[in-house]
Enzyme design. Sequence first.
Site, PDB file in Angstrom:
ATOM      1  N   ASN A 109       0.864  -1.182   0.000  1.00 34.91           N
ATOM      2  CA  ASN A 109       0.000   0.000   0.000  1.00 34.91           C
ATOM      3  C   ASN A 109       0.903   1.235   0.000  1.00 34.91           C
ATOM      4  OD1 ASN A 109      -1.794   2.051   0.556  1.00 34.91           O
ATOM      5  ND2 ASN A 109      -2.238   1.382   2.655  1.00 34.91           N
TER       6      ASN A 109
ATOM      7  N   LYS B  66       0.053   4.282  -0.219  1.00 38.45           N
ATOM      8  CA  LYS B  66      -0.576   5.466   0.403  1.00 38.45           C
ATOM      9  C   LYS B  66      -0.358   6.702  -0.481  1.00 38.45           C
ATOM     10  CE  LYS B  66       0.191   3.298   4.831  1.00 38.45           C
ATOM     11  NZ  LYS B  66       0.162   3.427   6.271  1.00 38.45           N
TER      12      LYS B  66
ATOM     13  N   HIS C  42      -9.195   0.640   5.273  1.00 38.44           N
ATOM     14  CA  HIS C  42      -7.904   0.881   5.927  1.00 38.44           C
ATOM     15  C   HIS C  42      -8.138   1.778   7.138  1.00 38.44           C
ATOM     16  CE1 HIS C  42      -3.858   2.280   6.706  1.00 38.44           C
ATOM     17  NE2 HIS C  42      -3.444   1.231   6.024  1.00 38.44           N
TER      18      HIS C  42
ATOM     19  N   GLU D  77      -6.656   4.237   8.261  1.00 35.32           N
ATOM     20  CA  GLU D  77      -6.532   5.687   8.004  1.00 35.32           C
ATOM     21  C   GLU D  77      -7.827   6.228   7.405  1.00 35.32           C
ATOM     22  OE1 GLU D  77      -2.894   5.412   5.734  1.00 35.32           O
ATOM     23  OE2 GLU D  77      -1.869   4.781   7.558  1.00 35.32           O
TER      24      GLU D  77
ATOM     25  N   GLU E 139      -4.926  -5.589  10.644  1.00 33.44           N
ATOM     26  CA  GLU E 139      -3.924  -4.538  10.851  1.00 33.44           C
ATOM     27  C   GLU E 139      -4.200  -3.836  12.172  1.00 33.44           C
ATOM     28  OE1 GLU E 139      -2.107  -3.203   6.896  1.00 33.44           O
ATOM     29  OE2 GLU E 139      -3.828  -1.936   7.252  1.00 33.44           O
TER      30      GLU E 139
ATOM     31  N   GLY F 169       2.605   1.870  10.805  1.00 32.16           N
ATOM     32  CA  GLY F 169       3.519   3.000  10.646  1.00 32.16           C
ATOM     33  C   GLY F 169       4.225   3.401  11.937  1.00 32.16           C
TER      34      GLY F 169
ATOM     35  N   SER G 149       3.729  -2.464  10.382  1.00 36.24           N
ATOM     36  CA  SER G 149       5.185  -2.494  10.518  1.00 36.24           C
ATOM     37  C   SER G 149       5.785  -3.850  10.160  1.00 36.24           C
ATOM     38  CB  SER G 149       5.609  -2.040  11.918  1.00 36.24           C
ATOM     39  OG  SER G 149       5.147  -0.716  12.146  1.00 36.24           O
TER      40      SER G 149
HETATM   41  C1  PEP Z   1      -0.571  -0.119   6.207  1.00 39.97           C
HETATM   42  O1  PEP Z   1      -0.724   1.087   6.161  1.00 39.97           O
HETATM   43  O2  PEP Z   1      -1.411  -0.870   5.716  1.00 39.97           O
HETATM   44  C2  PEP Z   1       0.621  -0.626   6.870  1.00 39.97           C
HETATM   45  C3  PEP Z   1       0.648  -1.857   7.246  1.00 39.97           C
HETATM   46  O3  PEP Z   1       1.633   0.304   7.085  1.00 39.97           O
HETATM   47  P1  PEP Z   1       3.093  -0.010   7.726  1.00 39.97           P
HETATM   48  O4  PEP Z   1       3.585  -1.284   7.074  1.00 39.97           O
HETATM   49  O5  PEP Z   1       3.917   1.176   7.338  1.00 39.97           O
HETATM   50  O6  PEP Z   1       2.891  -0.158   9.176  1.00 39.97           O
END
Ligand code: PEP
Length: 256
Positions: A9, A11, A99, A101, A171, A177, A217
């Site tokens: 992703n 973003k 997601h 966000e 997630e 992040g 992460s």
């Molecule tokens: C995400 O935004 O779906 C995600 C998993 O981000 P990160 O790997 O940067 O934590």
Amino acid sequence: MRKKIVAGNWKMNKTYSEAVPLMYEIKDLLFKSSKSESVIKIIAPPYLYIHDFHETSKGLKNLFIGAQNCAYEESGAYTGEISASMIKSVGANYIIIGHSERRSYYKETHEDLKKKTDITLKHGLTPIFCIGETKEKRESNEHFNVVEAQITDSLFHLSAEEFKKIVLAYEPVWAIGTGLTASSAQAQEMHHFIRSLIEKKYGSGVSSDISILYGGSCNEKNAAELFACPDVDGGLIGGAALKAKEFVEIIHSFPK
Ligand code: PEP
């Protein structure tokens, strides 16, 4: 059939002149690696690049392009929105829905996400449906309830045939992040819980076939341990998806 999947992703990152070479770099590395052939690889760039990326992805086995969101309306006077049929028309096969966000910054509700899932499936695209609890909910031991409600309220109206077409991504919001990763035990525990919910609703045929990705992460250092969990079928990757070498190393992290 349960599939091994790694989705990146991107973003709201990379200008066009940065994005194109990165996509080529990823493709070149994947070309050299027979290990990754059987893994479904998805890149979800900003909408603007989907068409080009789809062209670039051609000729590489199991490499697909996804969108990061879609509108829940079919078409019409919705300024600034992008529909599932438009996304399909430029070559994407997947849409990330729900997601964290989008849930937190854009206040997307369970009902919105239900409609987005429906329209994605209607157009023959695969939703990558994200679920996961905040830090606060984990600390108050409500994480299972949160995830159960996200799945039940947005997805359990689907028929078994429809549900089978979905990919889920667990997630935990506190891991996205932040550099904090769920331990493999925490990930396995939640993935197993999710699979048992699906089994109760749709039976073991559906629950054993669904791919459940971990996100938060996940990187080239921790992916192997996470992907070794019996109920973890791959990853949804944010930050590490923007570095070609790291992303491809994650794709190589499935147990033999
Ligand atoms: C995400 O935004 O779906 C995600 C998993 O981000 P990160 O790997 O940067 O934590």
